[in-house]
Enzyme design. Structure first.
Site, short mmCIF file in Angstrom:
data_model
loop_
_atom_site.label_atom_id
_atom_site.label_comp_id
_atom_site.label_asym_id
_atom_site.label_seq_id
_atom_site.Cartn_x
_atom_site.Cartn_y
_atom_site.Cartn_z
N ASP A 96 -6.36 9.01 6.05
CA ASP A 96 -7.36 8.50 5.12
C ASP A 96 -8.08 7.26 5.63
O ASP A 96 -8.60 6.48 4.85
CB ASP A 96 -6.67 8.17 3.80
CG ASP A 96 -5.42 7.31 4.02
OD1 ASP A 96 -5.38 6.59 5.03
OD2 ASP A 96 -4.51 7.37 3.18
N GLU A 118 -2.01 15.64 6.89
CA GLU A 118 -1.67 14.83 5.71
C GLU A 118 -2.74 14.99 4.63
O GLU A 118 -3.24 14.03 4.05
CB GLU A 118 -1.48 13.34 6.07
CG GLU A 118 -0.73 12.53 5.03
CD GLU A 118 -0.59 11.06 5.41
OE1 GLU A 118 0.39 10.73 6.09
OE2 GLU A 118 -1.46 10.25 5.03
N GLU A 132 -9.09 4.23 0.81
CA GLU A 132 -8.45 5.43 1.35
C GLU A 132 -8.51 6.63 0.41
O GLU A 132 -8.64 7.77 0.85
CB GLU A 132 -6.99 5.13 1.72
CG GLU A 132 -6.82 4.25 2.95
CD GLU A 132 -6.95 2.76 2.66
OE1 GLU A 132 -7.20 2.39 1.50
OE2 GLU A 132 -6.81 1.97 3.61
N HIS A 203 0.11 -4.95 3.45
CA HIS A 203 -1.20 -5.09 4.10
C HIS A 203 -2.33 -4.43 3.34
O HIS A 203 -3.47 -4.46 3.77
CB HIS A 203 -1.15 -4.47 5.51
CG HIS A 203 -1.11 -2.97 5.49
ND1 HIS A 203 0.05 -2.27 5.27
CD2 HIS A 203 -2.08 -2.05 5.64
CE1 HIS A 203 -0.21 -0.98 5.30
NE2 HIS A 203 -1.50 -0.81 5.51
N ARG A 205 -5.40 -3.36 1.13
CA ARG A 205 -6.57 -4.06 0.62
C ARG A 205 -6.55 -4.23 -0.90
O ARG A 205 -6.92 -5.27 -1.43
CB ARG A 205 -7.80 -3.24 1.01
CG ARG A 205 -8.87 -4.06 1.60
CD ARG A 205 -9.98 -3.23 2.23
NE ARG A 205 -10.19 -3.73 3.55
CZ ARG A 205 -9.64 -3.23 4.64
NH1 ARG A 205 -8.90 -2.16 4.57
NH2 ARG A 205 -9.85 -3.78 5.80
N HIS A 236 1.01 -7.95 9.41
CA HIS A 236 -0.14 -7.15 9.88
C HIS A 236 -1.21 -8.08 10.43
O HIS A 236 -1.44 -9.16 9.87
CB HIS A 236 -0.67 -6.35 8.68
CG HIS A 236 -1.70 -5.32 9.03
ND1 HIS A 236 -2.99 -5.64 9.36
CD2 HIS A 236 -1.63 -3.97 9.11
CE1 HIS A 236 -3.67 -4.52 9.62
NE2 HIS A 236 -2.85 -3.49 9.47
#
Ligand code: UD1
Ligand code: UDP
Length: 368
Positions: A96, A118, A132, A203, A205, A236
């Site tokens: 994604d 996936e 995503e 990590h 968003r 990250h």
């Protein structure tokens, strides 16, 4: 059959590398090329090296402080250029990310079929995970072949009228990679650690701001309450994440912030951890296979299998709620045992072989 694998980020490398290796093992039938967008610059190649994969094409797209939308534009423009110069029979993307969505869009414009590894993950909230969830939905519209990790993922695709013959349930190749690493480098056994280690990654968003601050602050509450607990936080490289860690992760001798680990070291750390706290997708999938309880640091999950298998627990993203959930696992041996049973909801490590089989079937249908 000319196959072009496109990948850009750490999770794509982990999940695509075993599939590339499986196609390479097919001999002359499969002419495999690997393209790195370089959405992530440093974290991808070490993973590919574990499978002896050297990229054939690199787009060198990472910019410090990049945002997904301008990156998407650059991926599409560069992929347009690449696909004008070569005509693979199939473009393969995973997951994604901006790289996957941009490459799938470019392939569509060149009328090149896309295979999606996936496929079928959904939260039903278009802003979480962001961006995503929308990337996945867009890729589903563009793809010709959909490789779902689980039956639930397949059912989601069917509910969106994706034709059944174009979907195959293959498991998730993340387990292929995990098994390869644990079979060649088993975690050190026999030691009785004096401290219980908690592994934390964050990590995403959609967690930036208050939720991520709450996650990081909860770590202080946990080490204050349990003198035998240490927390390891591989940070990250996203500058926003680093800033939040600097600001909100308490300084404490038993809280260790470290640089991102190479995959084998990360898996070894997870294997010796007492429990895992994460908002990562891949880490959620690996934890049940290693028999590790996982506190899922998201407001919703597209991987309900982790909760259903009994390994995962969702918690509200408030410091006290997170710390109490962790405290429950640190003090309740029965609960801990229940959440530490090994489970394989994402397959047993043969996803790559299944994907090869499905692509062969598809190629035969084309007369290839
Ligand atoms: C991306 C994916 C996300 C995935 C994550 C895995 C999208 C929209 N999101 O998010 O789904 O979970 O990767 O890690 O594609 N950076 C470095 N060095 C690196 C990697 C990144 O400095 O090796 C910096 C970049 O310069 C950028 C920031 O990190 O400023 C964010 O990278 P980006 O790929 O845009 O998004 P991620 O948050 O990593
Ligand atoms: N990972 C790693 N080193 C680290 C942290 C994570 O190799 O320091 C691996 C982890 O095992 C998993 C993958 O990176 O397979 C997940 O990537 P990430 O959390 O960046 O993305 P997501 O899965 O959330 O998209």
């Amino acid at each position: 059959m000319n196959l072009l694998f496109v990948l850009g980020t750490r999770p794509e490398a982990v999940k695509v590398a075993p599939v590339i290796a499986a196609f390479r093992a097919q001999g002359a039938w499969a002419n495999v090329q690997t393209l790195l967008t370089d959405q992530h610059r440093d974290m991808v190649e070490p993973i590919l090296r574990l499978f002896d994969i050297t990229p054939d094409i690199r787009l060198n797209l990472m910019r410090k402080g990049q945002r997904p939308l301008p990156l998407a534009a650059r991926v599409m423009a560069e992929m347009d250029r690449v696909l004008s110069a070569m005509s693979p029979d199939l473009v393969v993307v995973q997951g994604d990310t901006t790289s996957a969505m941009g490459a799938a869009m470019a392939a569509f414009h060149h009328k090149i079929p896309v295979a999606h590894i996936e496929a079928g993950l959904r939260t039903d909230d278009r802003y979480s995970p962001f961006p995503e969830e929308m990337n996945r939905r867009i890729i589903t519209q563009l793809a010709t072949l959909h490789f779902a990790a689980t039956n639930a993922n397949r059912d989601r695709l069917l509910a969106e009228n994706v034709p059944a013959p174009s979907i195959a349930v293959t498991g998730n190749p993340v387990i292929d990679t995990l098994q390869r690493i644990t079979s060649t480098r088993p975690p050190a056994a026999g030691t009785a650690p004096s401290r219980r280690t908690i592994l934390l990654t964050t990590h995403r968003r959609e967690n930036f701001g208050t939720p991520q601050a709450n996650i990081l602050k909860s770590v202080g509450l946990i080490v204050e309450r349990f003198a035998d607990v240490e927390v390891v936080v591989p940070v990250h490289p996203n500058p926003e994440v680093r800033r939040a860690v600097r600001q909100h992760l308490p300084s404490h001798p038993r809280i260790h912030q470290i640089a991102p680990l190479n995959y084998p070291e990360f898996i070894q750390l997870m294997a010796r951890a007492f429990l895992v706290m994460t908002d990562s997708g891949g880490v959620q999938e690996e934890a049940p296979a290693l028999g590790k309880p996982v506190i899922v640091l998201r407001t919703e999950t597209e991987r309900e299998e982790v909760v259903e298998s009994g390994n995962g627990m969702m918690v509200p993203l408030e410091s006290e709620a997170i710390a109490s959930a962790v405290a429950g696992l640190l003090t309740d041996a029965k609960l801990y045992r229940r959440m530490s049973r090994k489970a394989f909801p994402f397959g047993k490590g043969n996803a790559a072989a299944k994907i090869v089989r499905e692509v062969k079937k598809w190629a035969k249908g084309l007369g290839g």
